[in-house]
Write a protein that holds these residues in place. Structure first.
Motif, PDB file in Angstrom:
ATOM      1  N   VAL A   1       0.816  -1.311  -0.008  1.00  0.00           N
ATOM      2  CA  VAL A   1      -0.101   0.454   0.184  1.00  0.00           C
ATOM      3  C   VAL A   1       1.070   1.217   0.282  1.00  0.00           C
ATOM      4  O   VAL A   1       2.015   1.421   1.175  1.00  0.00           O
ATOM      5  CB  VAL A   1      -1.246   0.019   1.640  1.00  0.00           C
ATOM      6  CG1 VAL A   1      -1.571   1.270   1.337  1.00  0.00           C
ATOM      7  CG2 VAL A   1      -1.670  -1.190   1.347  1.00  0.00           C
ATOM      8  N   SER A   2       0.648   2.005  -1.428  1.00  0.00           N
ATOM      9  CA  SER A   2       1.562   3.055  -1.301  1.00  0.00           C
ATOM     10  C   SER A   2       0.683   4.397  -0.953  1.00  0.00           C
ATOM     11  O   SER A   2      -0.215   4.507  -1.624  1.00  0.00           O
ATOM     12  CB  SER A   2       2.373   3.735  -2.461  1.00  0.00           C
ATOM     13  OG  SER A   2       3.198   2.248  -2.795  1.00  0.00           O
ATOM     14  N   ILE A   3       0.922   5.398   0.063  1.00  0.00           N
ATOM     15  CA  ILE A   3       0.215   6.817   0.263  1.00  0.00           C
ATOM     16  C   ILE A   3       1.169   8.554   0.133  1.00  0.00           C
ATOM     17  O   ILE A   3       2.259   7.981   0.762  1.00  0.00           O
ATOM     18  CB  ILE A   3      -0.087   6.735   1.752  1.00  0.00           C
ATOM     19  CG1 ILE A   3      -0.637   5.354   1.998  1.00  0.00           C
ATOM     20  CG2 ILE A   3      -1.436   7.806   1.673  1.00  0.00           C
ATOM     21  CD1 ILE A   3      -1.508   5.581   3.376  1.00  0.00           C
ATOM     22  N   PRO A   4       1.347   8.339  -1.279  1.00  0.00           N
ATOM     23  CA  PRO A   4       1.996   9.171  -1.004  1.00  0.00           C
ATOM     24  C   PRO A   4       2.076  10.834  -0.088  1.00  0.00           C
ATOM     25  O   PRO A   4       0.829  10.527   0.532  1.00  0.00           O
ATOM     26  CB  PRO A   4       1.099  10.411  -2.323  1.00  0.00           C
ATOM     27  CG  PRO A   4       0.829   9.124  -3.223  1.00  0.00           C
ATOM     28  CD  PRO A   4       0.161   8.638  -2.125  1.00  0.00           C
ATOM     29  N   ASP A   5       3.198  11.190   0.045  1.00  0.00           N
ATOM     30  CA  ASP A   5       3.654  11.798   1.023  1.00  0.00           C
ATOM     31  C   ASP A   5       3.629  11.243   2.764  1.00  0.00           C
ATOM     32  O   ASP A   5       3.854  11.512   3.958  1.00  0.00           O
ATOM     33  CB  ASP A   5       3.080  13.231   1.587  1.00  0.00           C
ATOM     34  CG  ASP A   5       3.048  14.262  -0.178  1.00  0.00           C
ATOM     35  OD1 ASP A   5       4.179  13.975  -0.718  1.00  0.00           O
ATOM     36  OD2 ASP A   5       2.291  14.547  -0.243  1.00  0.00           O
ATOM     37  N   ILE A   6       3.358  10.000   2.688  1.00  0.00           N
ATOM     38  CA  ILE A   6       3.679   9.691   4.384  1.00  0.00           C
ATOM     39  C   ILE A   6       4.132   7.689   3.809  1.00  0.00           C
ATOM     40  O   ILE A   6       5.202   7.373   4.693  1.00  0.00           O
ATOM     41  CB  ILE A   6       2.044   9.340   4.188  1.00  0.00           C
ATOM     42  CG1 ILE A   6       1.356   9.892   4.500  1.00  0.00           C
ATOM     43  CG2 ILE A   6       1.978   8.007   5.411  1.00  0.00           C
ATOM     44  CD1 ILE A   6      -0.467   9.605   4.763  1.00  0.00           C
ATOM     45  N   GLY A   7       4.213   7.361   3.112  1.00  0.00           N
ATOM     46  CA  GLY A   7       4.848   6.066   2.876  1.00  0.00           C
ATOM     47  C   GLY A   7       4.099   4.921   2.294  1.00  0.00           C
ATOM     48  O   GLY A   7       3.573   4.875   1.631  1.00  0.00           O
ATOM     49  N   GLU A   8       5.201   4.086   2.206  1.00  0.00           N
ATOM     50  CA  GLU A   8       4.640   2.496   1.261  1.00  0.00           C
ATOM     51  C   GLU A   8       4.380   1.839   2.656  1.00  0.00           C
ATOM     52  O   GLU A   8       5.418   1.601   4.104  1.00  0.00           O
ATOM     53  CB  GLU A   8       5.545   2.216   0.530  1.00  0.00           C
ATOM     54  CG  GLU A   8       5.882   2.920  -0.326  1.00  0.00           C
ATOM     55  CD  GLU A   8       6.614   2.822  -1.633  1.00  0.00           C
ATOM     56  OE1 GLU A   8       5.960   1.851  -3.309  1.00  0.00           O
ATOM     57  OE2 GLU A   8       7.143   1.445  -1.506  1.00  0.00           O
ATOM     58  N   PHE A   9       4.020   1.033   2.966  1.00  0.00           N
ATOM     59  CA  PHE A   9       3.522  -0.590   3.528  1.00  0.00           C
ATOM     60  C   PHE A   9       3.552  -1.319   3.108  1.00  0.00           C
ATOM     61  O   PHE A   9       2.814  -1.510   1.778  1.00  0.00           O
ATOM     62  CB  PHE A   9       1.519   0.090   4.813  1.00  0.00           C
ATOM     63  CG  PHE A   9       2.261   1.100   5.084  1.00  0.00           C
ATOM     64  CD1 PHE A   9       2.844   1.481   6.356  1.00  0.00           C
ATOM     65  CD2 PHE A   9       1.820   2.577   4.674  1.00  0.00           C
ATOM     66  CE1 PHE A   9       2.964   2.554   7.543  1.00  0.00           C
ATOM     67  CE2 PHE A   9       1.525   3.718   4.902  1.00  0.00           C
ATOM     68  CZ  PHE A   9       1.857   3.568   6.431  1.00  0.00           C
ATOM     69  N   LYS A  10       3.865  -2.739   3.612  1.00  0.00           N
ATOM     70  CA  LYS A  10       3.794  -4.171   2.968  1.00  0.00           C
ATOM     71  C   LYS A  10       3.406  -4.574   3.913  1.00  0.00           C
ATOM     72  O   LYS A  10       3.676  -4.838   5.238  1.00  0.00           O
ATOM     73  CB  LYS A  10       5.127  -4.649   2.793  1.00  0.00           C
ATOM     74  CG  LYS A  10       5.940  -6.198   1.748  1.00  0.00           C
ATOM     75  CD  LYS A  10       6.791  -6.395   1.031  1.00  0.00           C
ATOM     76  CE  LYS A  10       5.995  -7.609   0.178  1.00  0.00           C
ATOM     77  NZ  LYS A  10       7.941  -7.843  -0.148  1.00  0.00           N
ATOM     78  N   VAL A  11       2.640  -5.580   3.564  1.00  0.00           N
ATOM     79  CA  VAL A  11       1.543  -6.768   4.464  1.00  0.00           C
ATOM     80  C   VAL A  11       2.580  -8.442   4.290  1.00  0.00           C
ATOM     81  O   VAL A  11       2.571  -8.443   3.718  1.00  0.00           O
ATOM     82  CB  VAL A  11       0.123  -6.702   3.781  1.00  0.00           C
ATOM     83  CG1 VAL A  11      -0.368  -7.982   4.708  1.00  0.00           C
ATOM     84  CG2 VAL A  11      -0.718  -5.252   3.519  1.00  0.00           C
ATOM     85  N   THR A  12       2.921  -8.440   5.675  1.00  0.00           N
ATOM     86  CA  THR A  12       3.509 -10.023   5.771  1.00  0.00           C
ATOM     87  C   THR A  12       3.215 -10.987   6.420  1.00  0.00           C
ATOM     88  O   THR A  12       2.107  -9.981   8.032  1.00  0.00           O
ATOM     89  CB  THR A  12       5.513  -9.190   5.988  1.00  0.00           C
ATOM     90  OG1 THR A  12       4.858  -8.763   7.840  1.00  0.00           O
ATOM     91  CG2 THR A  12       5.944  -8.523   5.354  1.00  0.00           C
ATOM     92  N   THR A  13       2.963 -11.928   6.940  1.00  0.00           N
ATOM     93  CA  THR A  13       2.800 -12.765   7.967  1.00  0.00           C
ATOM     94  C   THR A  13       3.834 -13.086   9.137  1.00  0.00           C
ATOM     95  O   THR A  13       5.019 -13.087   9.193  1.00  0.00           O
ATOM     96  CB  THR A  13       2.330 -14.121   6.923  1.00  0.00           C
ATOM     97  OG1 THR A  13       3.237 -14.117   7.131  1.00  0.00           O
ATOM     98  CG2 THR A  13       1.465 -14.170   6.943  1.00  0.00           C
TER      99      THR A  13
END
Length: 71
Positions: free
Chosen positions: A58-70
């Motif tokens: 999930v990418s949100i400009p000006d906030i960052g990127e989040f990767k879903v992991t187990t």
């Protein structure tokens, strides 16, 4: 890129936004998705209930990127 660890099959976009403190409450999610660009795996997403699985980004400009992991 920040990792978001889940111990279930999936997490919803709304849950991810709350978990990462992008939004304060679930009631803000509909407004947030309408007013801000949120990309899931590079595609614009407006569904708060979108299911995110391990490996999704999930990418949100000006906030960052989040990767879903187990775990």
């Amino acid at each position: 890129m920040e990792s978001v660890k889940i111990n279930t099959e999936f997490i919803t976009l709304q849950q991810l936004l709350k978990t990462t403190d992008v939004i304060q409450s679930g009631g803000m999610v509909k407004w947030y998705l309408a007013e801000h660009e949120v990309l899931v795996n590079g595609e614009h997403e407006t569904r708060r209930g979108k299911k995110l699985y391990a490996g999704d980004v999930v990418s949100i400009p000006d906030i960052g990127e989040f990767k879903v992991t187990t775990e």
